[in-house]
Design a protein around this motif. Structure first.
Motif, PDB file in Angstrom:
ATOM      1  N   LEU A 274      -3.850   0.906  -5.893  1.00 55.86           N
ATOM      2  CA  LEU A 274      -4.411   1.514  -4.690  1.00 55.86           C
ATOM      3  C   LEU A 274      -4.655   0.515  -3.573  1.00 55.86           C
ATOM      4  O   LEU A 274      -4.954   0.903  -2.447  1.00 55.86           O
TER       5      LEU A 274
ATOM      6  N   LYS B 256      -2.468  10.567  -4.528  1.00 53.50           N
ATOM      7  CA  LYS B 256      -1.635  10.336  -5.714  1.00 53.50           C
ATOM      8  C   LYS B 256      -2.334  10.730  -7.005  1.00 53.50           C
ATOM      9  O   LYS B 256      -1.875  10.379  -8.088  1.00 53.50           O
ATOM     10  N   GLN B 257      -3.398  11.488  -6.901  1.00 49.67           N
ATOM     11  CA  GLN B 257      -4.191  11.826  -8.075  1.00 49.67           C
ATOM     12  C   GLN B 257      -3.376  12.612  -9.092  1.00 49.67           C
ATOM     13  O   GLN B 257      -3.474  12.373 -10.303  1.00 49.67           O
TER      14      GLN B 257
ATOM     15  N   GLN C 213      -8.362   2.814  -0.200  1.00 54.08           N
ATOM     16  CA  GLN C 213      -7.980   3.021  -1.593  1.00 54.08           C
ATOM     17  C   GLN C 213      -8.350   4.427  -2.062  1.00 54.08           C
ATOM     18  O   GLN C 213      -7.601   5.058  -2.807  1.00 54.08           O
ATOM     19  N   MET C 214      -9.488   4.916  -1.636  1.00 54.96           N
ATOM     20  CA  MET C 214      -9.904   6.268  -2.023  1.00 54.96           C
ATOM     21  C   MET C 214      -8.942   7.304  -1.455  1.00 54.96           C
ATOM     22  O   MET C 214      -8.584   8.281  -2.143  1.00 54.96           O
TER      23      MET C 214
ATOM     24  N   ARG D 162      -5.785   6.850  -0.806  1.00 55.31           N
ATOM     25  CA  ARG D 162      -4.538   6.764  -1.578  1.00 55.31           C
ATOM     26  C   ARG D 162      -4.710   7.419  -2.941  1.00 55.31           C
ATOM     27  O   ARG D 162      -3.785   8.057  -3.461  1.00 55.31           O
ATOM     28  N   PHE D 163      -5.880   7.266  -3.542  1.00 57.94           N
ATOM     29  CA  PHE D 163      -6.128   7.914  -4.831  1.00 57.94           C
ATOM     30  C   PHE D 163      -6.033   9.425  -4.692  1.00 57.94           C
ATOM     31  O   PHE D 163      -5.418  10.108  -5.521  1.00 57.94           O
ATOM     32  N   GLU D 164      -6.634   9.971  -3.652  1.00 55.42           N
ATOM     33  CA  GLU D 164      -6.602  11.417  -3.454  1.00 55.42           C
ATOM     34  C   GLU D 164      -5.176  11.908  -3.240  1.00 55.42           C
ATOM     35  O   GLU D 164      -4.806  13.000  -3.690  1.00 55.42           O
TER      36      GLU D 164
ATOM     37  N   VAL E   5      -5.314  -0.065 -11.796  1.00 53.86           N
ATOM     38  CA  VAL E   5      -5.523   1.009 -10.838  1.00 53.86           C
ATOM     39  C   VAL E   5      -5.964   0.446  -9.494  1.00 53.86           C
ATOM     40  O   VAL E   5      -5.511   0.889  -8.428  1.00 53.86           O
TER      41      VAL E   5
ATOM     42  N   ILE F 226      -8.964  10.231 -14.099  1.00 53.12           N
ATOM     43  CA  ILE F 226      -9.821   9.514 -13.163  1.00 53.12           C
ATOM     44  C   ILE F 226     -10.560  10.539 -12.317  1.00 53.12           C
ATOM     45  O   ILE F 226      -9.977  11.537 -11.865  1.00 53.12           O
TER      46      ILE F 226
ATOM     47  N   LEU G 100      -1.016  10.315 -11.009  1.00 57.64           N
ATOM     48  CA  LEU G 100      -1.772   9.474 -11.947  1.00 57.64           C
ATOM     49  C   LEU G 100      -2.202  10.278 -13.171  1.00 57.64           C
ATOM     50  O   LEU G 100      -2.159   9.782 -14.300  1.00 57.64           O
TER      51      LEU G 100
ATOM     52  N   LEU H 122     -14.717   5.114  -8.405  1.00 56.29           N
ATOM     53  CA  LEU H 122     -13.885   5.920  -9.292  1.00 56.29           C
ATOM     54  C   LEU H 122     -14.272   5.626 -10.736  1.00 56.29           C
ATOM     55  O   LEU H 122     -14.670   4.504 -11.069  1.00 56.29           O
TER      56      LEU H 122
END
Length: 598
Positions: free
Chosen positions: A524, A483-484, A476-477, A479-481, A520, A494, A487, A502
């Motif tokens: 993710l 798509k940051q 998940q982290m 994917r966050f990086e 969120v 975030i 978002l 997060l």
């Protein structure tokens, strides 16, 4: 290589040059048909008849009633770059005809057995000319009414390698029909007839008024298209766009029913394709394709059609202007249809009771199931409604009128008055036209999405005094990086608060702050949950996850509040993924269900 082995420059003979040109112009029978039809249209034909044998490989003939060709011009017409359509550089800069290069006829003649019979208006007789593989025989007198007939037989008889690449007769016939549909949709005053092996396959009479034009469109696109399309006419700064735009809910898995014309010419252009696709953003599944028949008109000097051998592509003088005009015009039309034409009237067929129900009715043994109180139906989400959804909805009427009076006025609203809920999934409502079914999840999804999009565009955020912390996995982290940025563009602030943690600092005001943590996390958690890369894709998925879930029971007040909010929402006819939110059944549809009036 020695001097005596160095190749010398020489001039190609005419036949070989034409055969080389044929590689660009003559790909298969359909490309020949396109060229000959364009010649007939440029000649002012009002009736065109096409004869095919073997899908056009054995024989392809086009007959028209156009202006014809003078006898002294007939041989010249088979020479390369001989044409009656352009004469000067200025003509080339503002082309008004379908053809202009003078390459098609000599290229076709070089790879087939060609016969032309033509009689110009005012001439007493016609002239016949035979060409076999580029070798031209002497013209001879013939009989024919004014107009021209071009017969192309034994295609690629002298280039067997090219003939091997042709498909079956049925496949080539299908390609020819596609070309005819393209031409017929842009030339309504012309009557077309297509015969295969002497059997009539297509009969399209001339369409000289709005009703007959719509009938031709229905014949080509299918009756369902007109029932699910909007006719548009828009003009701005010398640009004119008209035609039929399919509703987002009426779509296909392939983009094979999309017709776009620039000054009457069917074209493919990346600028046009992108503008059209972007116009359907937010209302169409990513792997689905809309249907349309659209006509763009602009001054000829603002578009260059001399950029492709088959004239299938164009280049605009100002591509950005064309893109913006198409995008904003079509996006506005699609948005307005959500308010003015929110419902999709579906074809309804008379139905019979299900076999089990019919059997019980015949025995007189059918009993209603035992009714349960609504509170007994649980969806396993605990206080989901009270905690996450209810705060984002307004159930109180925006007026002090008594409830009874509001119910009397409810049918005046486009979506009418809610009557019941079906399987905790659909809302049943009644308006003046008849009955409406509303998908509660899809409807709420559209409402939330539009609110969140406006909030993101206006940077209208709710800042959390205490950040919402979210524990995530390593996947998940990652994917966050990735798509940051998207978002953040969607209005979510975030940051990484520590290993596997997060912190959500701010979010759009459209839905409660407590909702975003779970949303969120869901975004993710699943690799396939969010396939888009831009902020709109993120907002659409967030709205989907925050919307009322299937199996959630709603009160009448909640249902009517949802309907009123939906009516005030742009593009409310579809959810963010292109599924319909509303389906209208007219009273006539309902009467047909029960065979009333028969």
């Amino acid at each position: 290589m020695s001097a005596d082995q160095t190749p010398r420059v020489h001039r190609l003979d005419d036949t070989l040059a034409n055969q080389i040109a044929a590689g660009e112009v003559v790909e298969r029978p359909a490309s020949i048909l396109k060229e000959l039809l364009e010649n007939s249209l440029d000649a002012g034909a009002t009736r065109i008849t096409i004869h095919l044998e073997g899908g056009g490989v054995d024989l392809l003939s086009v007959e028209d009633d156009g202006v014809g060709i003078f006898p002294e011009d007939l041989v010249l017409a088979l020479e390369r770059h001989a044409t009656s359509k352009v004469a000067t550089w200025e003509d080339l800069q503002a082309i008004h005809t379908m053809g202009f290069r003078g390459e098609a006829l000599p290229a076709i003649a070089s790879v087939s057995r060609l016969e032309i019979v033509s009689r110009a208006h005012g001439q007493k007789q016609a002239t016949r000319l035979h060409v076999t593989g580029g070798a031209t025989a002497a013209p001879e007198p013939s009989a024919r009414a004014p107009g021209t007939t071009v017969r192309v037989a034994d295609l690629f008889f002298n280039v067997p390698a090219r003939r091997k690449f042709l498909r079956s007769a049925s496949a080539e016939l299908s390609r020819n029909q596609k070309v005819l549909r393209q031409i017929a949709l842009a030339n309504f005053p012309v009557a077309f007839q297509l015969l295969q092996n002497g059997r009539a396959l297509v009969q399209l009479p001339a369409a000289l008024d709005a009703d007959s034009r719509a009938l031709r469109v229905a014949n080509i696109m299918g009756e369902g298209f007109l029932a699910n399309a909007l006719y548009i006419e828009q003009e701005d700064q010398g640009l004119s766009l008209s035609g039929w735009l399919g509703l987002p809910t009426y779509n296909r898995a392939r983009g094979d029913e999309q017709y776009f014309y620039v000054n009457g010419r069917p074209v493919r252009d990346p600028v046009i394709t992108h503008a059209l696709r972007a116009s359907y953003n937010d209302v169409l599944f990513q792997d689905r394709h809309p249907l349309y028949v659209l006509y763009l008109k602009l001054p000829p000097e603002r578009v260059d059609v001399n950029v492709h051998p088959a004239k299938a592509e164009v280049r605009f003088r100002d591509s950005r202007e064309i893109h913006d005009f198409l995008f904003h015009t079509l996006r506005r039309v699609i948005a307005e249809q959500g308010g003015e034409h929110p419902q999709l009237t579906v074809p309804v067929q008379p139905l019979s009771p299900a076999p089990a129900l019919q059997s019980s009715l015949s025995r007189g043994a059918y009993q209603h199931p035992t009714q349960r109180p609504l509170s007994a139906v649980q969806d396993g989400s605990g206080a989901y409604w009270e905690r996450l959804v209810a705060p984002a909805m307004t159930f109180a009427p925006s007026t002090d009128m008594p409830a009874a009076h509001l119910q009397e006025l409810a049918p005046d609203y486009p979506l009418g008055q809610a009557l019941a809920q079906i399987h905790a999934r659909f809302i049943l409502a009644q308006n003046r036209e008849g009955m409406i079914l509303i998908d509660q999840h899809a409807a709420h999804e559209r409402i939330l999405y539009e609110k969140m999009k406006i909030a993101a565009q206006q940077n209208d955020k709710q800042v959390f005094i205490i950040p919402e912390y979210l524990h995530v996995t390593a996947t998940q982290m990652a994917r966050f990086e990735a798509k940051q940025n998207a978002l953040q563009a969607a209005g979510l602030e975030i940051s990484v608060a520590g290993p596997g943690t997060l912190a959500i600092h701010a979010a759009p005001k459209a839905i409660p702050a407590a909702t975003y943590g779970q949303i969120v996390a869901d975004l993710l958690a699943e690799e396939s949950a969010w396939t888009g890369k831009d902020s709109d894709a993120a907002l659409a998925d967030m709205a989907c996850r925050a919307a009322i879930k299937t199996s959630r029971r709603l009160s009448l007040e909640e249902m009517n509040s949802l309907l009123r909010q939906l009516e005030a929402t742009p593009r409310f006819g579809q959810c963010n993924h292109g599924r319909p939110t509303v389906v209208q059944f007219s009273l006539a549809d309902l009467d047909r269900l029960f065979l009333r009036g028969r």
